[in-house]
Design a protein around this motif. Sequence first.
Motif, PDB file in Angstrom:
ATOM      1  N   ASP A 154       0.853  -1.185   0.000  1.00  0.00           N
ATOM      2  CA  ASP A 154       0.000   0.000   0.000  1.00  0.00           C
ATOM      3  C   ASP A 154       0.893   1.241   0.000  1.00  0.00           C
ATOM      4  OD1 ASP A 154       0.795   0.435   2.688  1.00  0.00           O
ATOM      5  OD2 ASP A 154      -0.960  -0.595   3.472  1.00  0.00           O
ATOM      6  N   ASP A 155       0.290   2.388  -0.010  1.00  0.00           N
ATOM      7  CA  ASP A 155       1.049   3.635  -0.085  1.00  0.00           C
ATOM      8  C   ASP A 155       1.313   4.247   1.286  1.00  0.00           C
ATOM      9  OD1 ASP A 155       1.198   3.545  -2.861  1.00  0.00           O
ATOM     10  OD2 ASP A 155      -0.715   4.575  -3.101  1.00  0.00           O
ATOM     11  N   PHE A 156       1.063   3.495   2.345  1.00  0.00           N
ATOM     12  CA  PHE A 156       1.247   4.016   3.691  1.00  0.00           C
ATOM     13  C   PHE A 156       2.661   3.741   4.177  1.00  0.00           C
ATOM     14  CE2 PHE A 156      -3.319   2.483   3.803  1.00  0.00           C
ATOM     15  CZ  PHE A 156      -3.853   3.707   3.449  1.00  0.00           C
ATOM     16  N   MET A 157       3.099   4.524   5.152  1.00  0.00           N
ATOM     17  CA  MET A 157       4.372   4.224   5.804  1.00  0.00           C
ATOM     18  C   MET A 157       4.178   2.927   6.603  1.00  0.00           C
ATOM     19  SD  MET A 157       4.621   7.052   8.883  1.00  0.00           S
ATOM     20  CE  MET A 157       6.007   6.297   9.707  1.00  0.00           C
ATOM     21  N   PRO A 158       5.244   2.295   7.054  1.00  0.00           N
ATOM     22  CA  PRO A 158       5.089   1.046   7.816  1.00  0.00           C
ATOM     23  C   PRO A 158       4.213   1.235   9.055  1.00  0.00           C
ATOM     24  CG  PRO A 158       7.382   1.382   7.217  1.00  0.00           C
ATOM     25  CD  PRO A 158       6.646   2.638   6.857  1.00  0.00           C
ATOM     26  N   TYR A 159       3.431   0.213   9.356  1.00  0.00           N
ATOM     27  CA  TYR A 159       2.580   0.269  10.543  1.00  0.00           C
ATOM     28  C   TYR A 159       2.354  -1.126  11.101  1.00  0.00           C
ATOM     29  CZ  TYR A 159      -1.088  -0.797   7.072  1.00  0.00           C
ATOM     30  OH  TYR A 159      -1.822  -1.351   6.057  1.00  0.00           O
ATOM     31  N   HIS A 160       2.063  -1.147  12.409  1.00  0.00           N
ATOM     32  CA  HIS A 160       1.662  -2.365  13.104  1.00  0.00           C
ATOM     33  C   HIS A 160       0.213  -2.155  13.517  1.00  0.00           C
ATOM     34  CE1 HIS A 160       6.110  -2.855  14.420  1.00  0.00           C
ATOM     35  NE2 HIS A 160       5.900  -3.461  13.276  1.00  0.00           N
ATOM     36  N   MET A 161      -0.612  -3.167  13.261  1.00  0.00           N
ATOM     37  CA  MET A 161      -2.033  -3.041  13.578  1.00  0.00           C
ATOM     38  C   MET A 161      -2.453  -4.151  14.529  1.00  0.00           C
ATOM     39  SD  MET A 161      -5.297  -2.711  11.030  1.00  0.00           S
ATOM     40  CE  MET A 161      -5.155  -4.341  10.344  1.00  0.00           C
ATOM     41  N   TYR A 162      -3.148  -3.732  15.582  1.00  0.00           N
ATOM     42  CA  TYR A 162      -3.638  -4.667  16.587  1.00  0.00           C
ATOM     43  C   TYR A 162      -5.138  -4.463  16.783  1.00  0.00           C
ATOM     44  CZ  TYR A 162       1.337  -4.470  17.533  1.00  0.00           C
ATOM     45  OH  TYR A 162       2.703  -4.487  17.387  1.00  0.00           O
ATOM     46  N   VAL A 163      -5.877  -5.560  16.868  1.00  0.00           N
ATOM     47  CA  VAL A 163      -7.289  -5.497  17.228  1.00  0.00           C
ATOM     48  C   VAL A 163      -7.358  -5.840  18.709  1.00  0.00           C
ATOM     49  CG1 VAL A 163      -9.579  -6.484  16.850  1.00  0.00           C
ATOM     50  CG2 VAL A 163      -8.061  -6.082  14.892  1.00  0.00           C
ATOM     51  N   CYS A 164      -7.977  -4.940  19.477  1.00  0.00           N
ATOM     52  CA  CYS A 164      -7.982  -5.067  20.940  1.00  0.00           C
ATOM     53  C   CYS A 164      -9.376  -4.798  21.495  1.00  0.00           C
ATOM     54  CB  CYS A 164      -7.067  -4.022  21.567  1.00  0.00           C
ATOM     55  SG  CYS A 164      -5.430  -3.875  20.880  1.00  0.00           S
ATOM     56  N   PRO A 165      -9.812  -5.607  22.458  1.00  0.00           N
ATOM     57  CA  PRO A 165     -11.055  -5.248  23.154  1.00  0.00           C
ATOM     58  C   PRO A 165     -10.834  -3.982  23.977  1.00  0.00           C
ATOM     59  CG  PRO A 165     -10.083  -7.211  24.145  1.00  0.00           C
ATOM     60  CD  PRO A 165      -9.247  -6.861  22.953  1.00  0.00           C
ATOM     61  N   LYS A 166     -11.860  -3.147  24.069  1.00  0.00           N
ATOM     62  CA  LYS A 166     -11.719  -1.843  24.729  1.00  0.00           C
ATOM     63  C   LYS A 166     -11.293  -1.945  26.185  1.00  0.00           C
ATOM     64  CE  LYS A 166     -16.582  -1.363  25.934  1.00  0.00           C
ATOM     65  NZ  LYS A 166     -17.823  -0.659  25.665  1.00  0.00           N
ATOM     66  N   GLU A 167     -11.609  -3.032  26.847  1.00  0.00           N
ATOM     67  CA  GLU A 167     -11.212  -3.217  28.240  1.00  0.00           C
ATOM     68  C   GLU A 167     -10.008  -4.148  28.380  1.00  0.00           C
ATOM     69  OE1 GLU A 167     -12.434  -1.329  30.606  1.00  0.00           O
ATOM     70  OE2 GLU A 167     -13.857  -0.449  29.182  1.00  0.00           O
ATOM     71  N   GLY A 168      -9.377  -4.498  27.256  1.00  0.00           N
ATOM     72  CA  GLY A 168      -8.243  -5.406  27.284  1.00  0.00           C
ATOM     73  C   GLY A 168      -6.987  -4.736  27.833  1.00  0.00           C
ATOM     74  N   LYS A 169      -6.173  -5.510  28.530  1.00  0.00           N
ATOM     75  CA  LYS A 169      -4.952  -5.003  29.147  1.00  0.00           C
ATOM     76  C   LYS A 169      -4.032  -4.337  28.119  1.00  0.00           C
ATOM     77  CE  LYS A 169      -1.182  -6.500  32.139  1.00  0.00           C
ATOM     78  NZ  LYS A 169       0.111  -6.893  31.675  1.00  0.00           N
TER      79      LYS A 169
END
Length: 174
Positions: A101-116
Amino acid sequence: MDVKMKGTVRVVPYDYEWKNEFLKIKAMIVDCAGDLIVGVEHVGSTAVEGLASKPIIDIDVVIDSYDVFPAVKDRLSKIGFEHEGNLGVEGREAFKRTFVDDFMPYHMYVCPKEGKGHLEHIAFRDYLRDHPEAVKAYGELKVRLAEQFRTDITSYVNAKHEFVQSILRNVNKK
């Protein structure tokens, strides 16, 4: 952290463009799964103005609970993201892009809103945003560690751990 990571450690001065890059990536995520998620948060060092960082955007895709995770995972896979599991961090699911893609490097995480994982990301980011002296100290530490562990990102991450934990202990006292 038990996961062995590869790559060269490169810490650079803060770049105001990181905010714009985050917003572009966020728009893609919202377009894909906006009806299933609570929000998309810019976390990590690139989210703290003035903080030297590895030029990689960290993103928490926040869900209400793990009940919605299968649907979010399915949507993300349809646009080319592969689920990598939690990579040794409870309460956070990592995804990697399998496309250019045309974005700079990224790390993506899916997290529950109350997750640690998510709560710690937000607490650490917000503490740094409110404490310029901590930003300065953390930036200097990261630059020094990047020089020391130039080709060993695992040691770099592990060496930062105590600083991060000391901030989180500070936050939890309040």
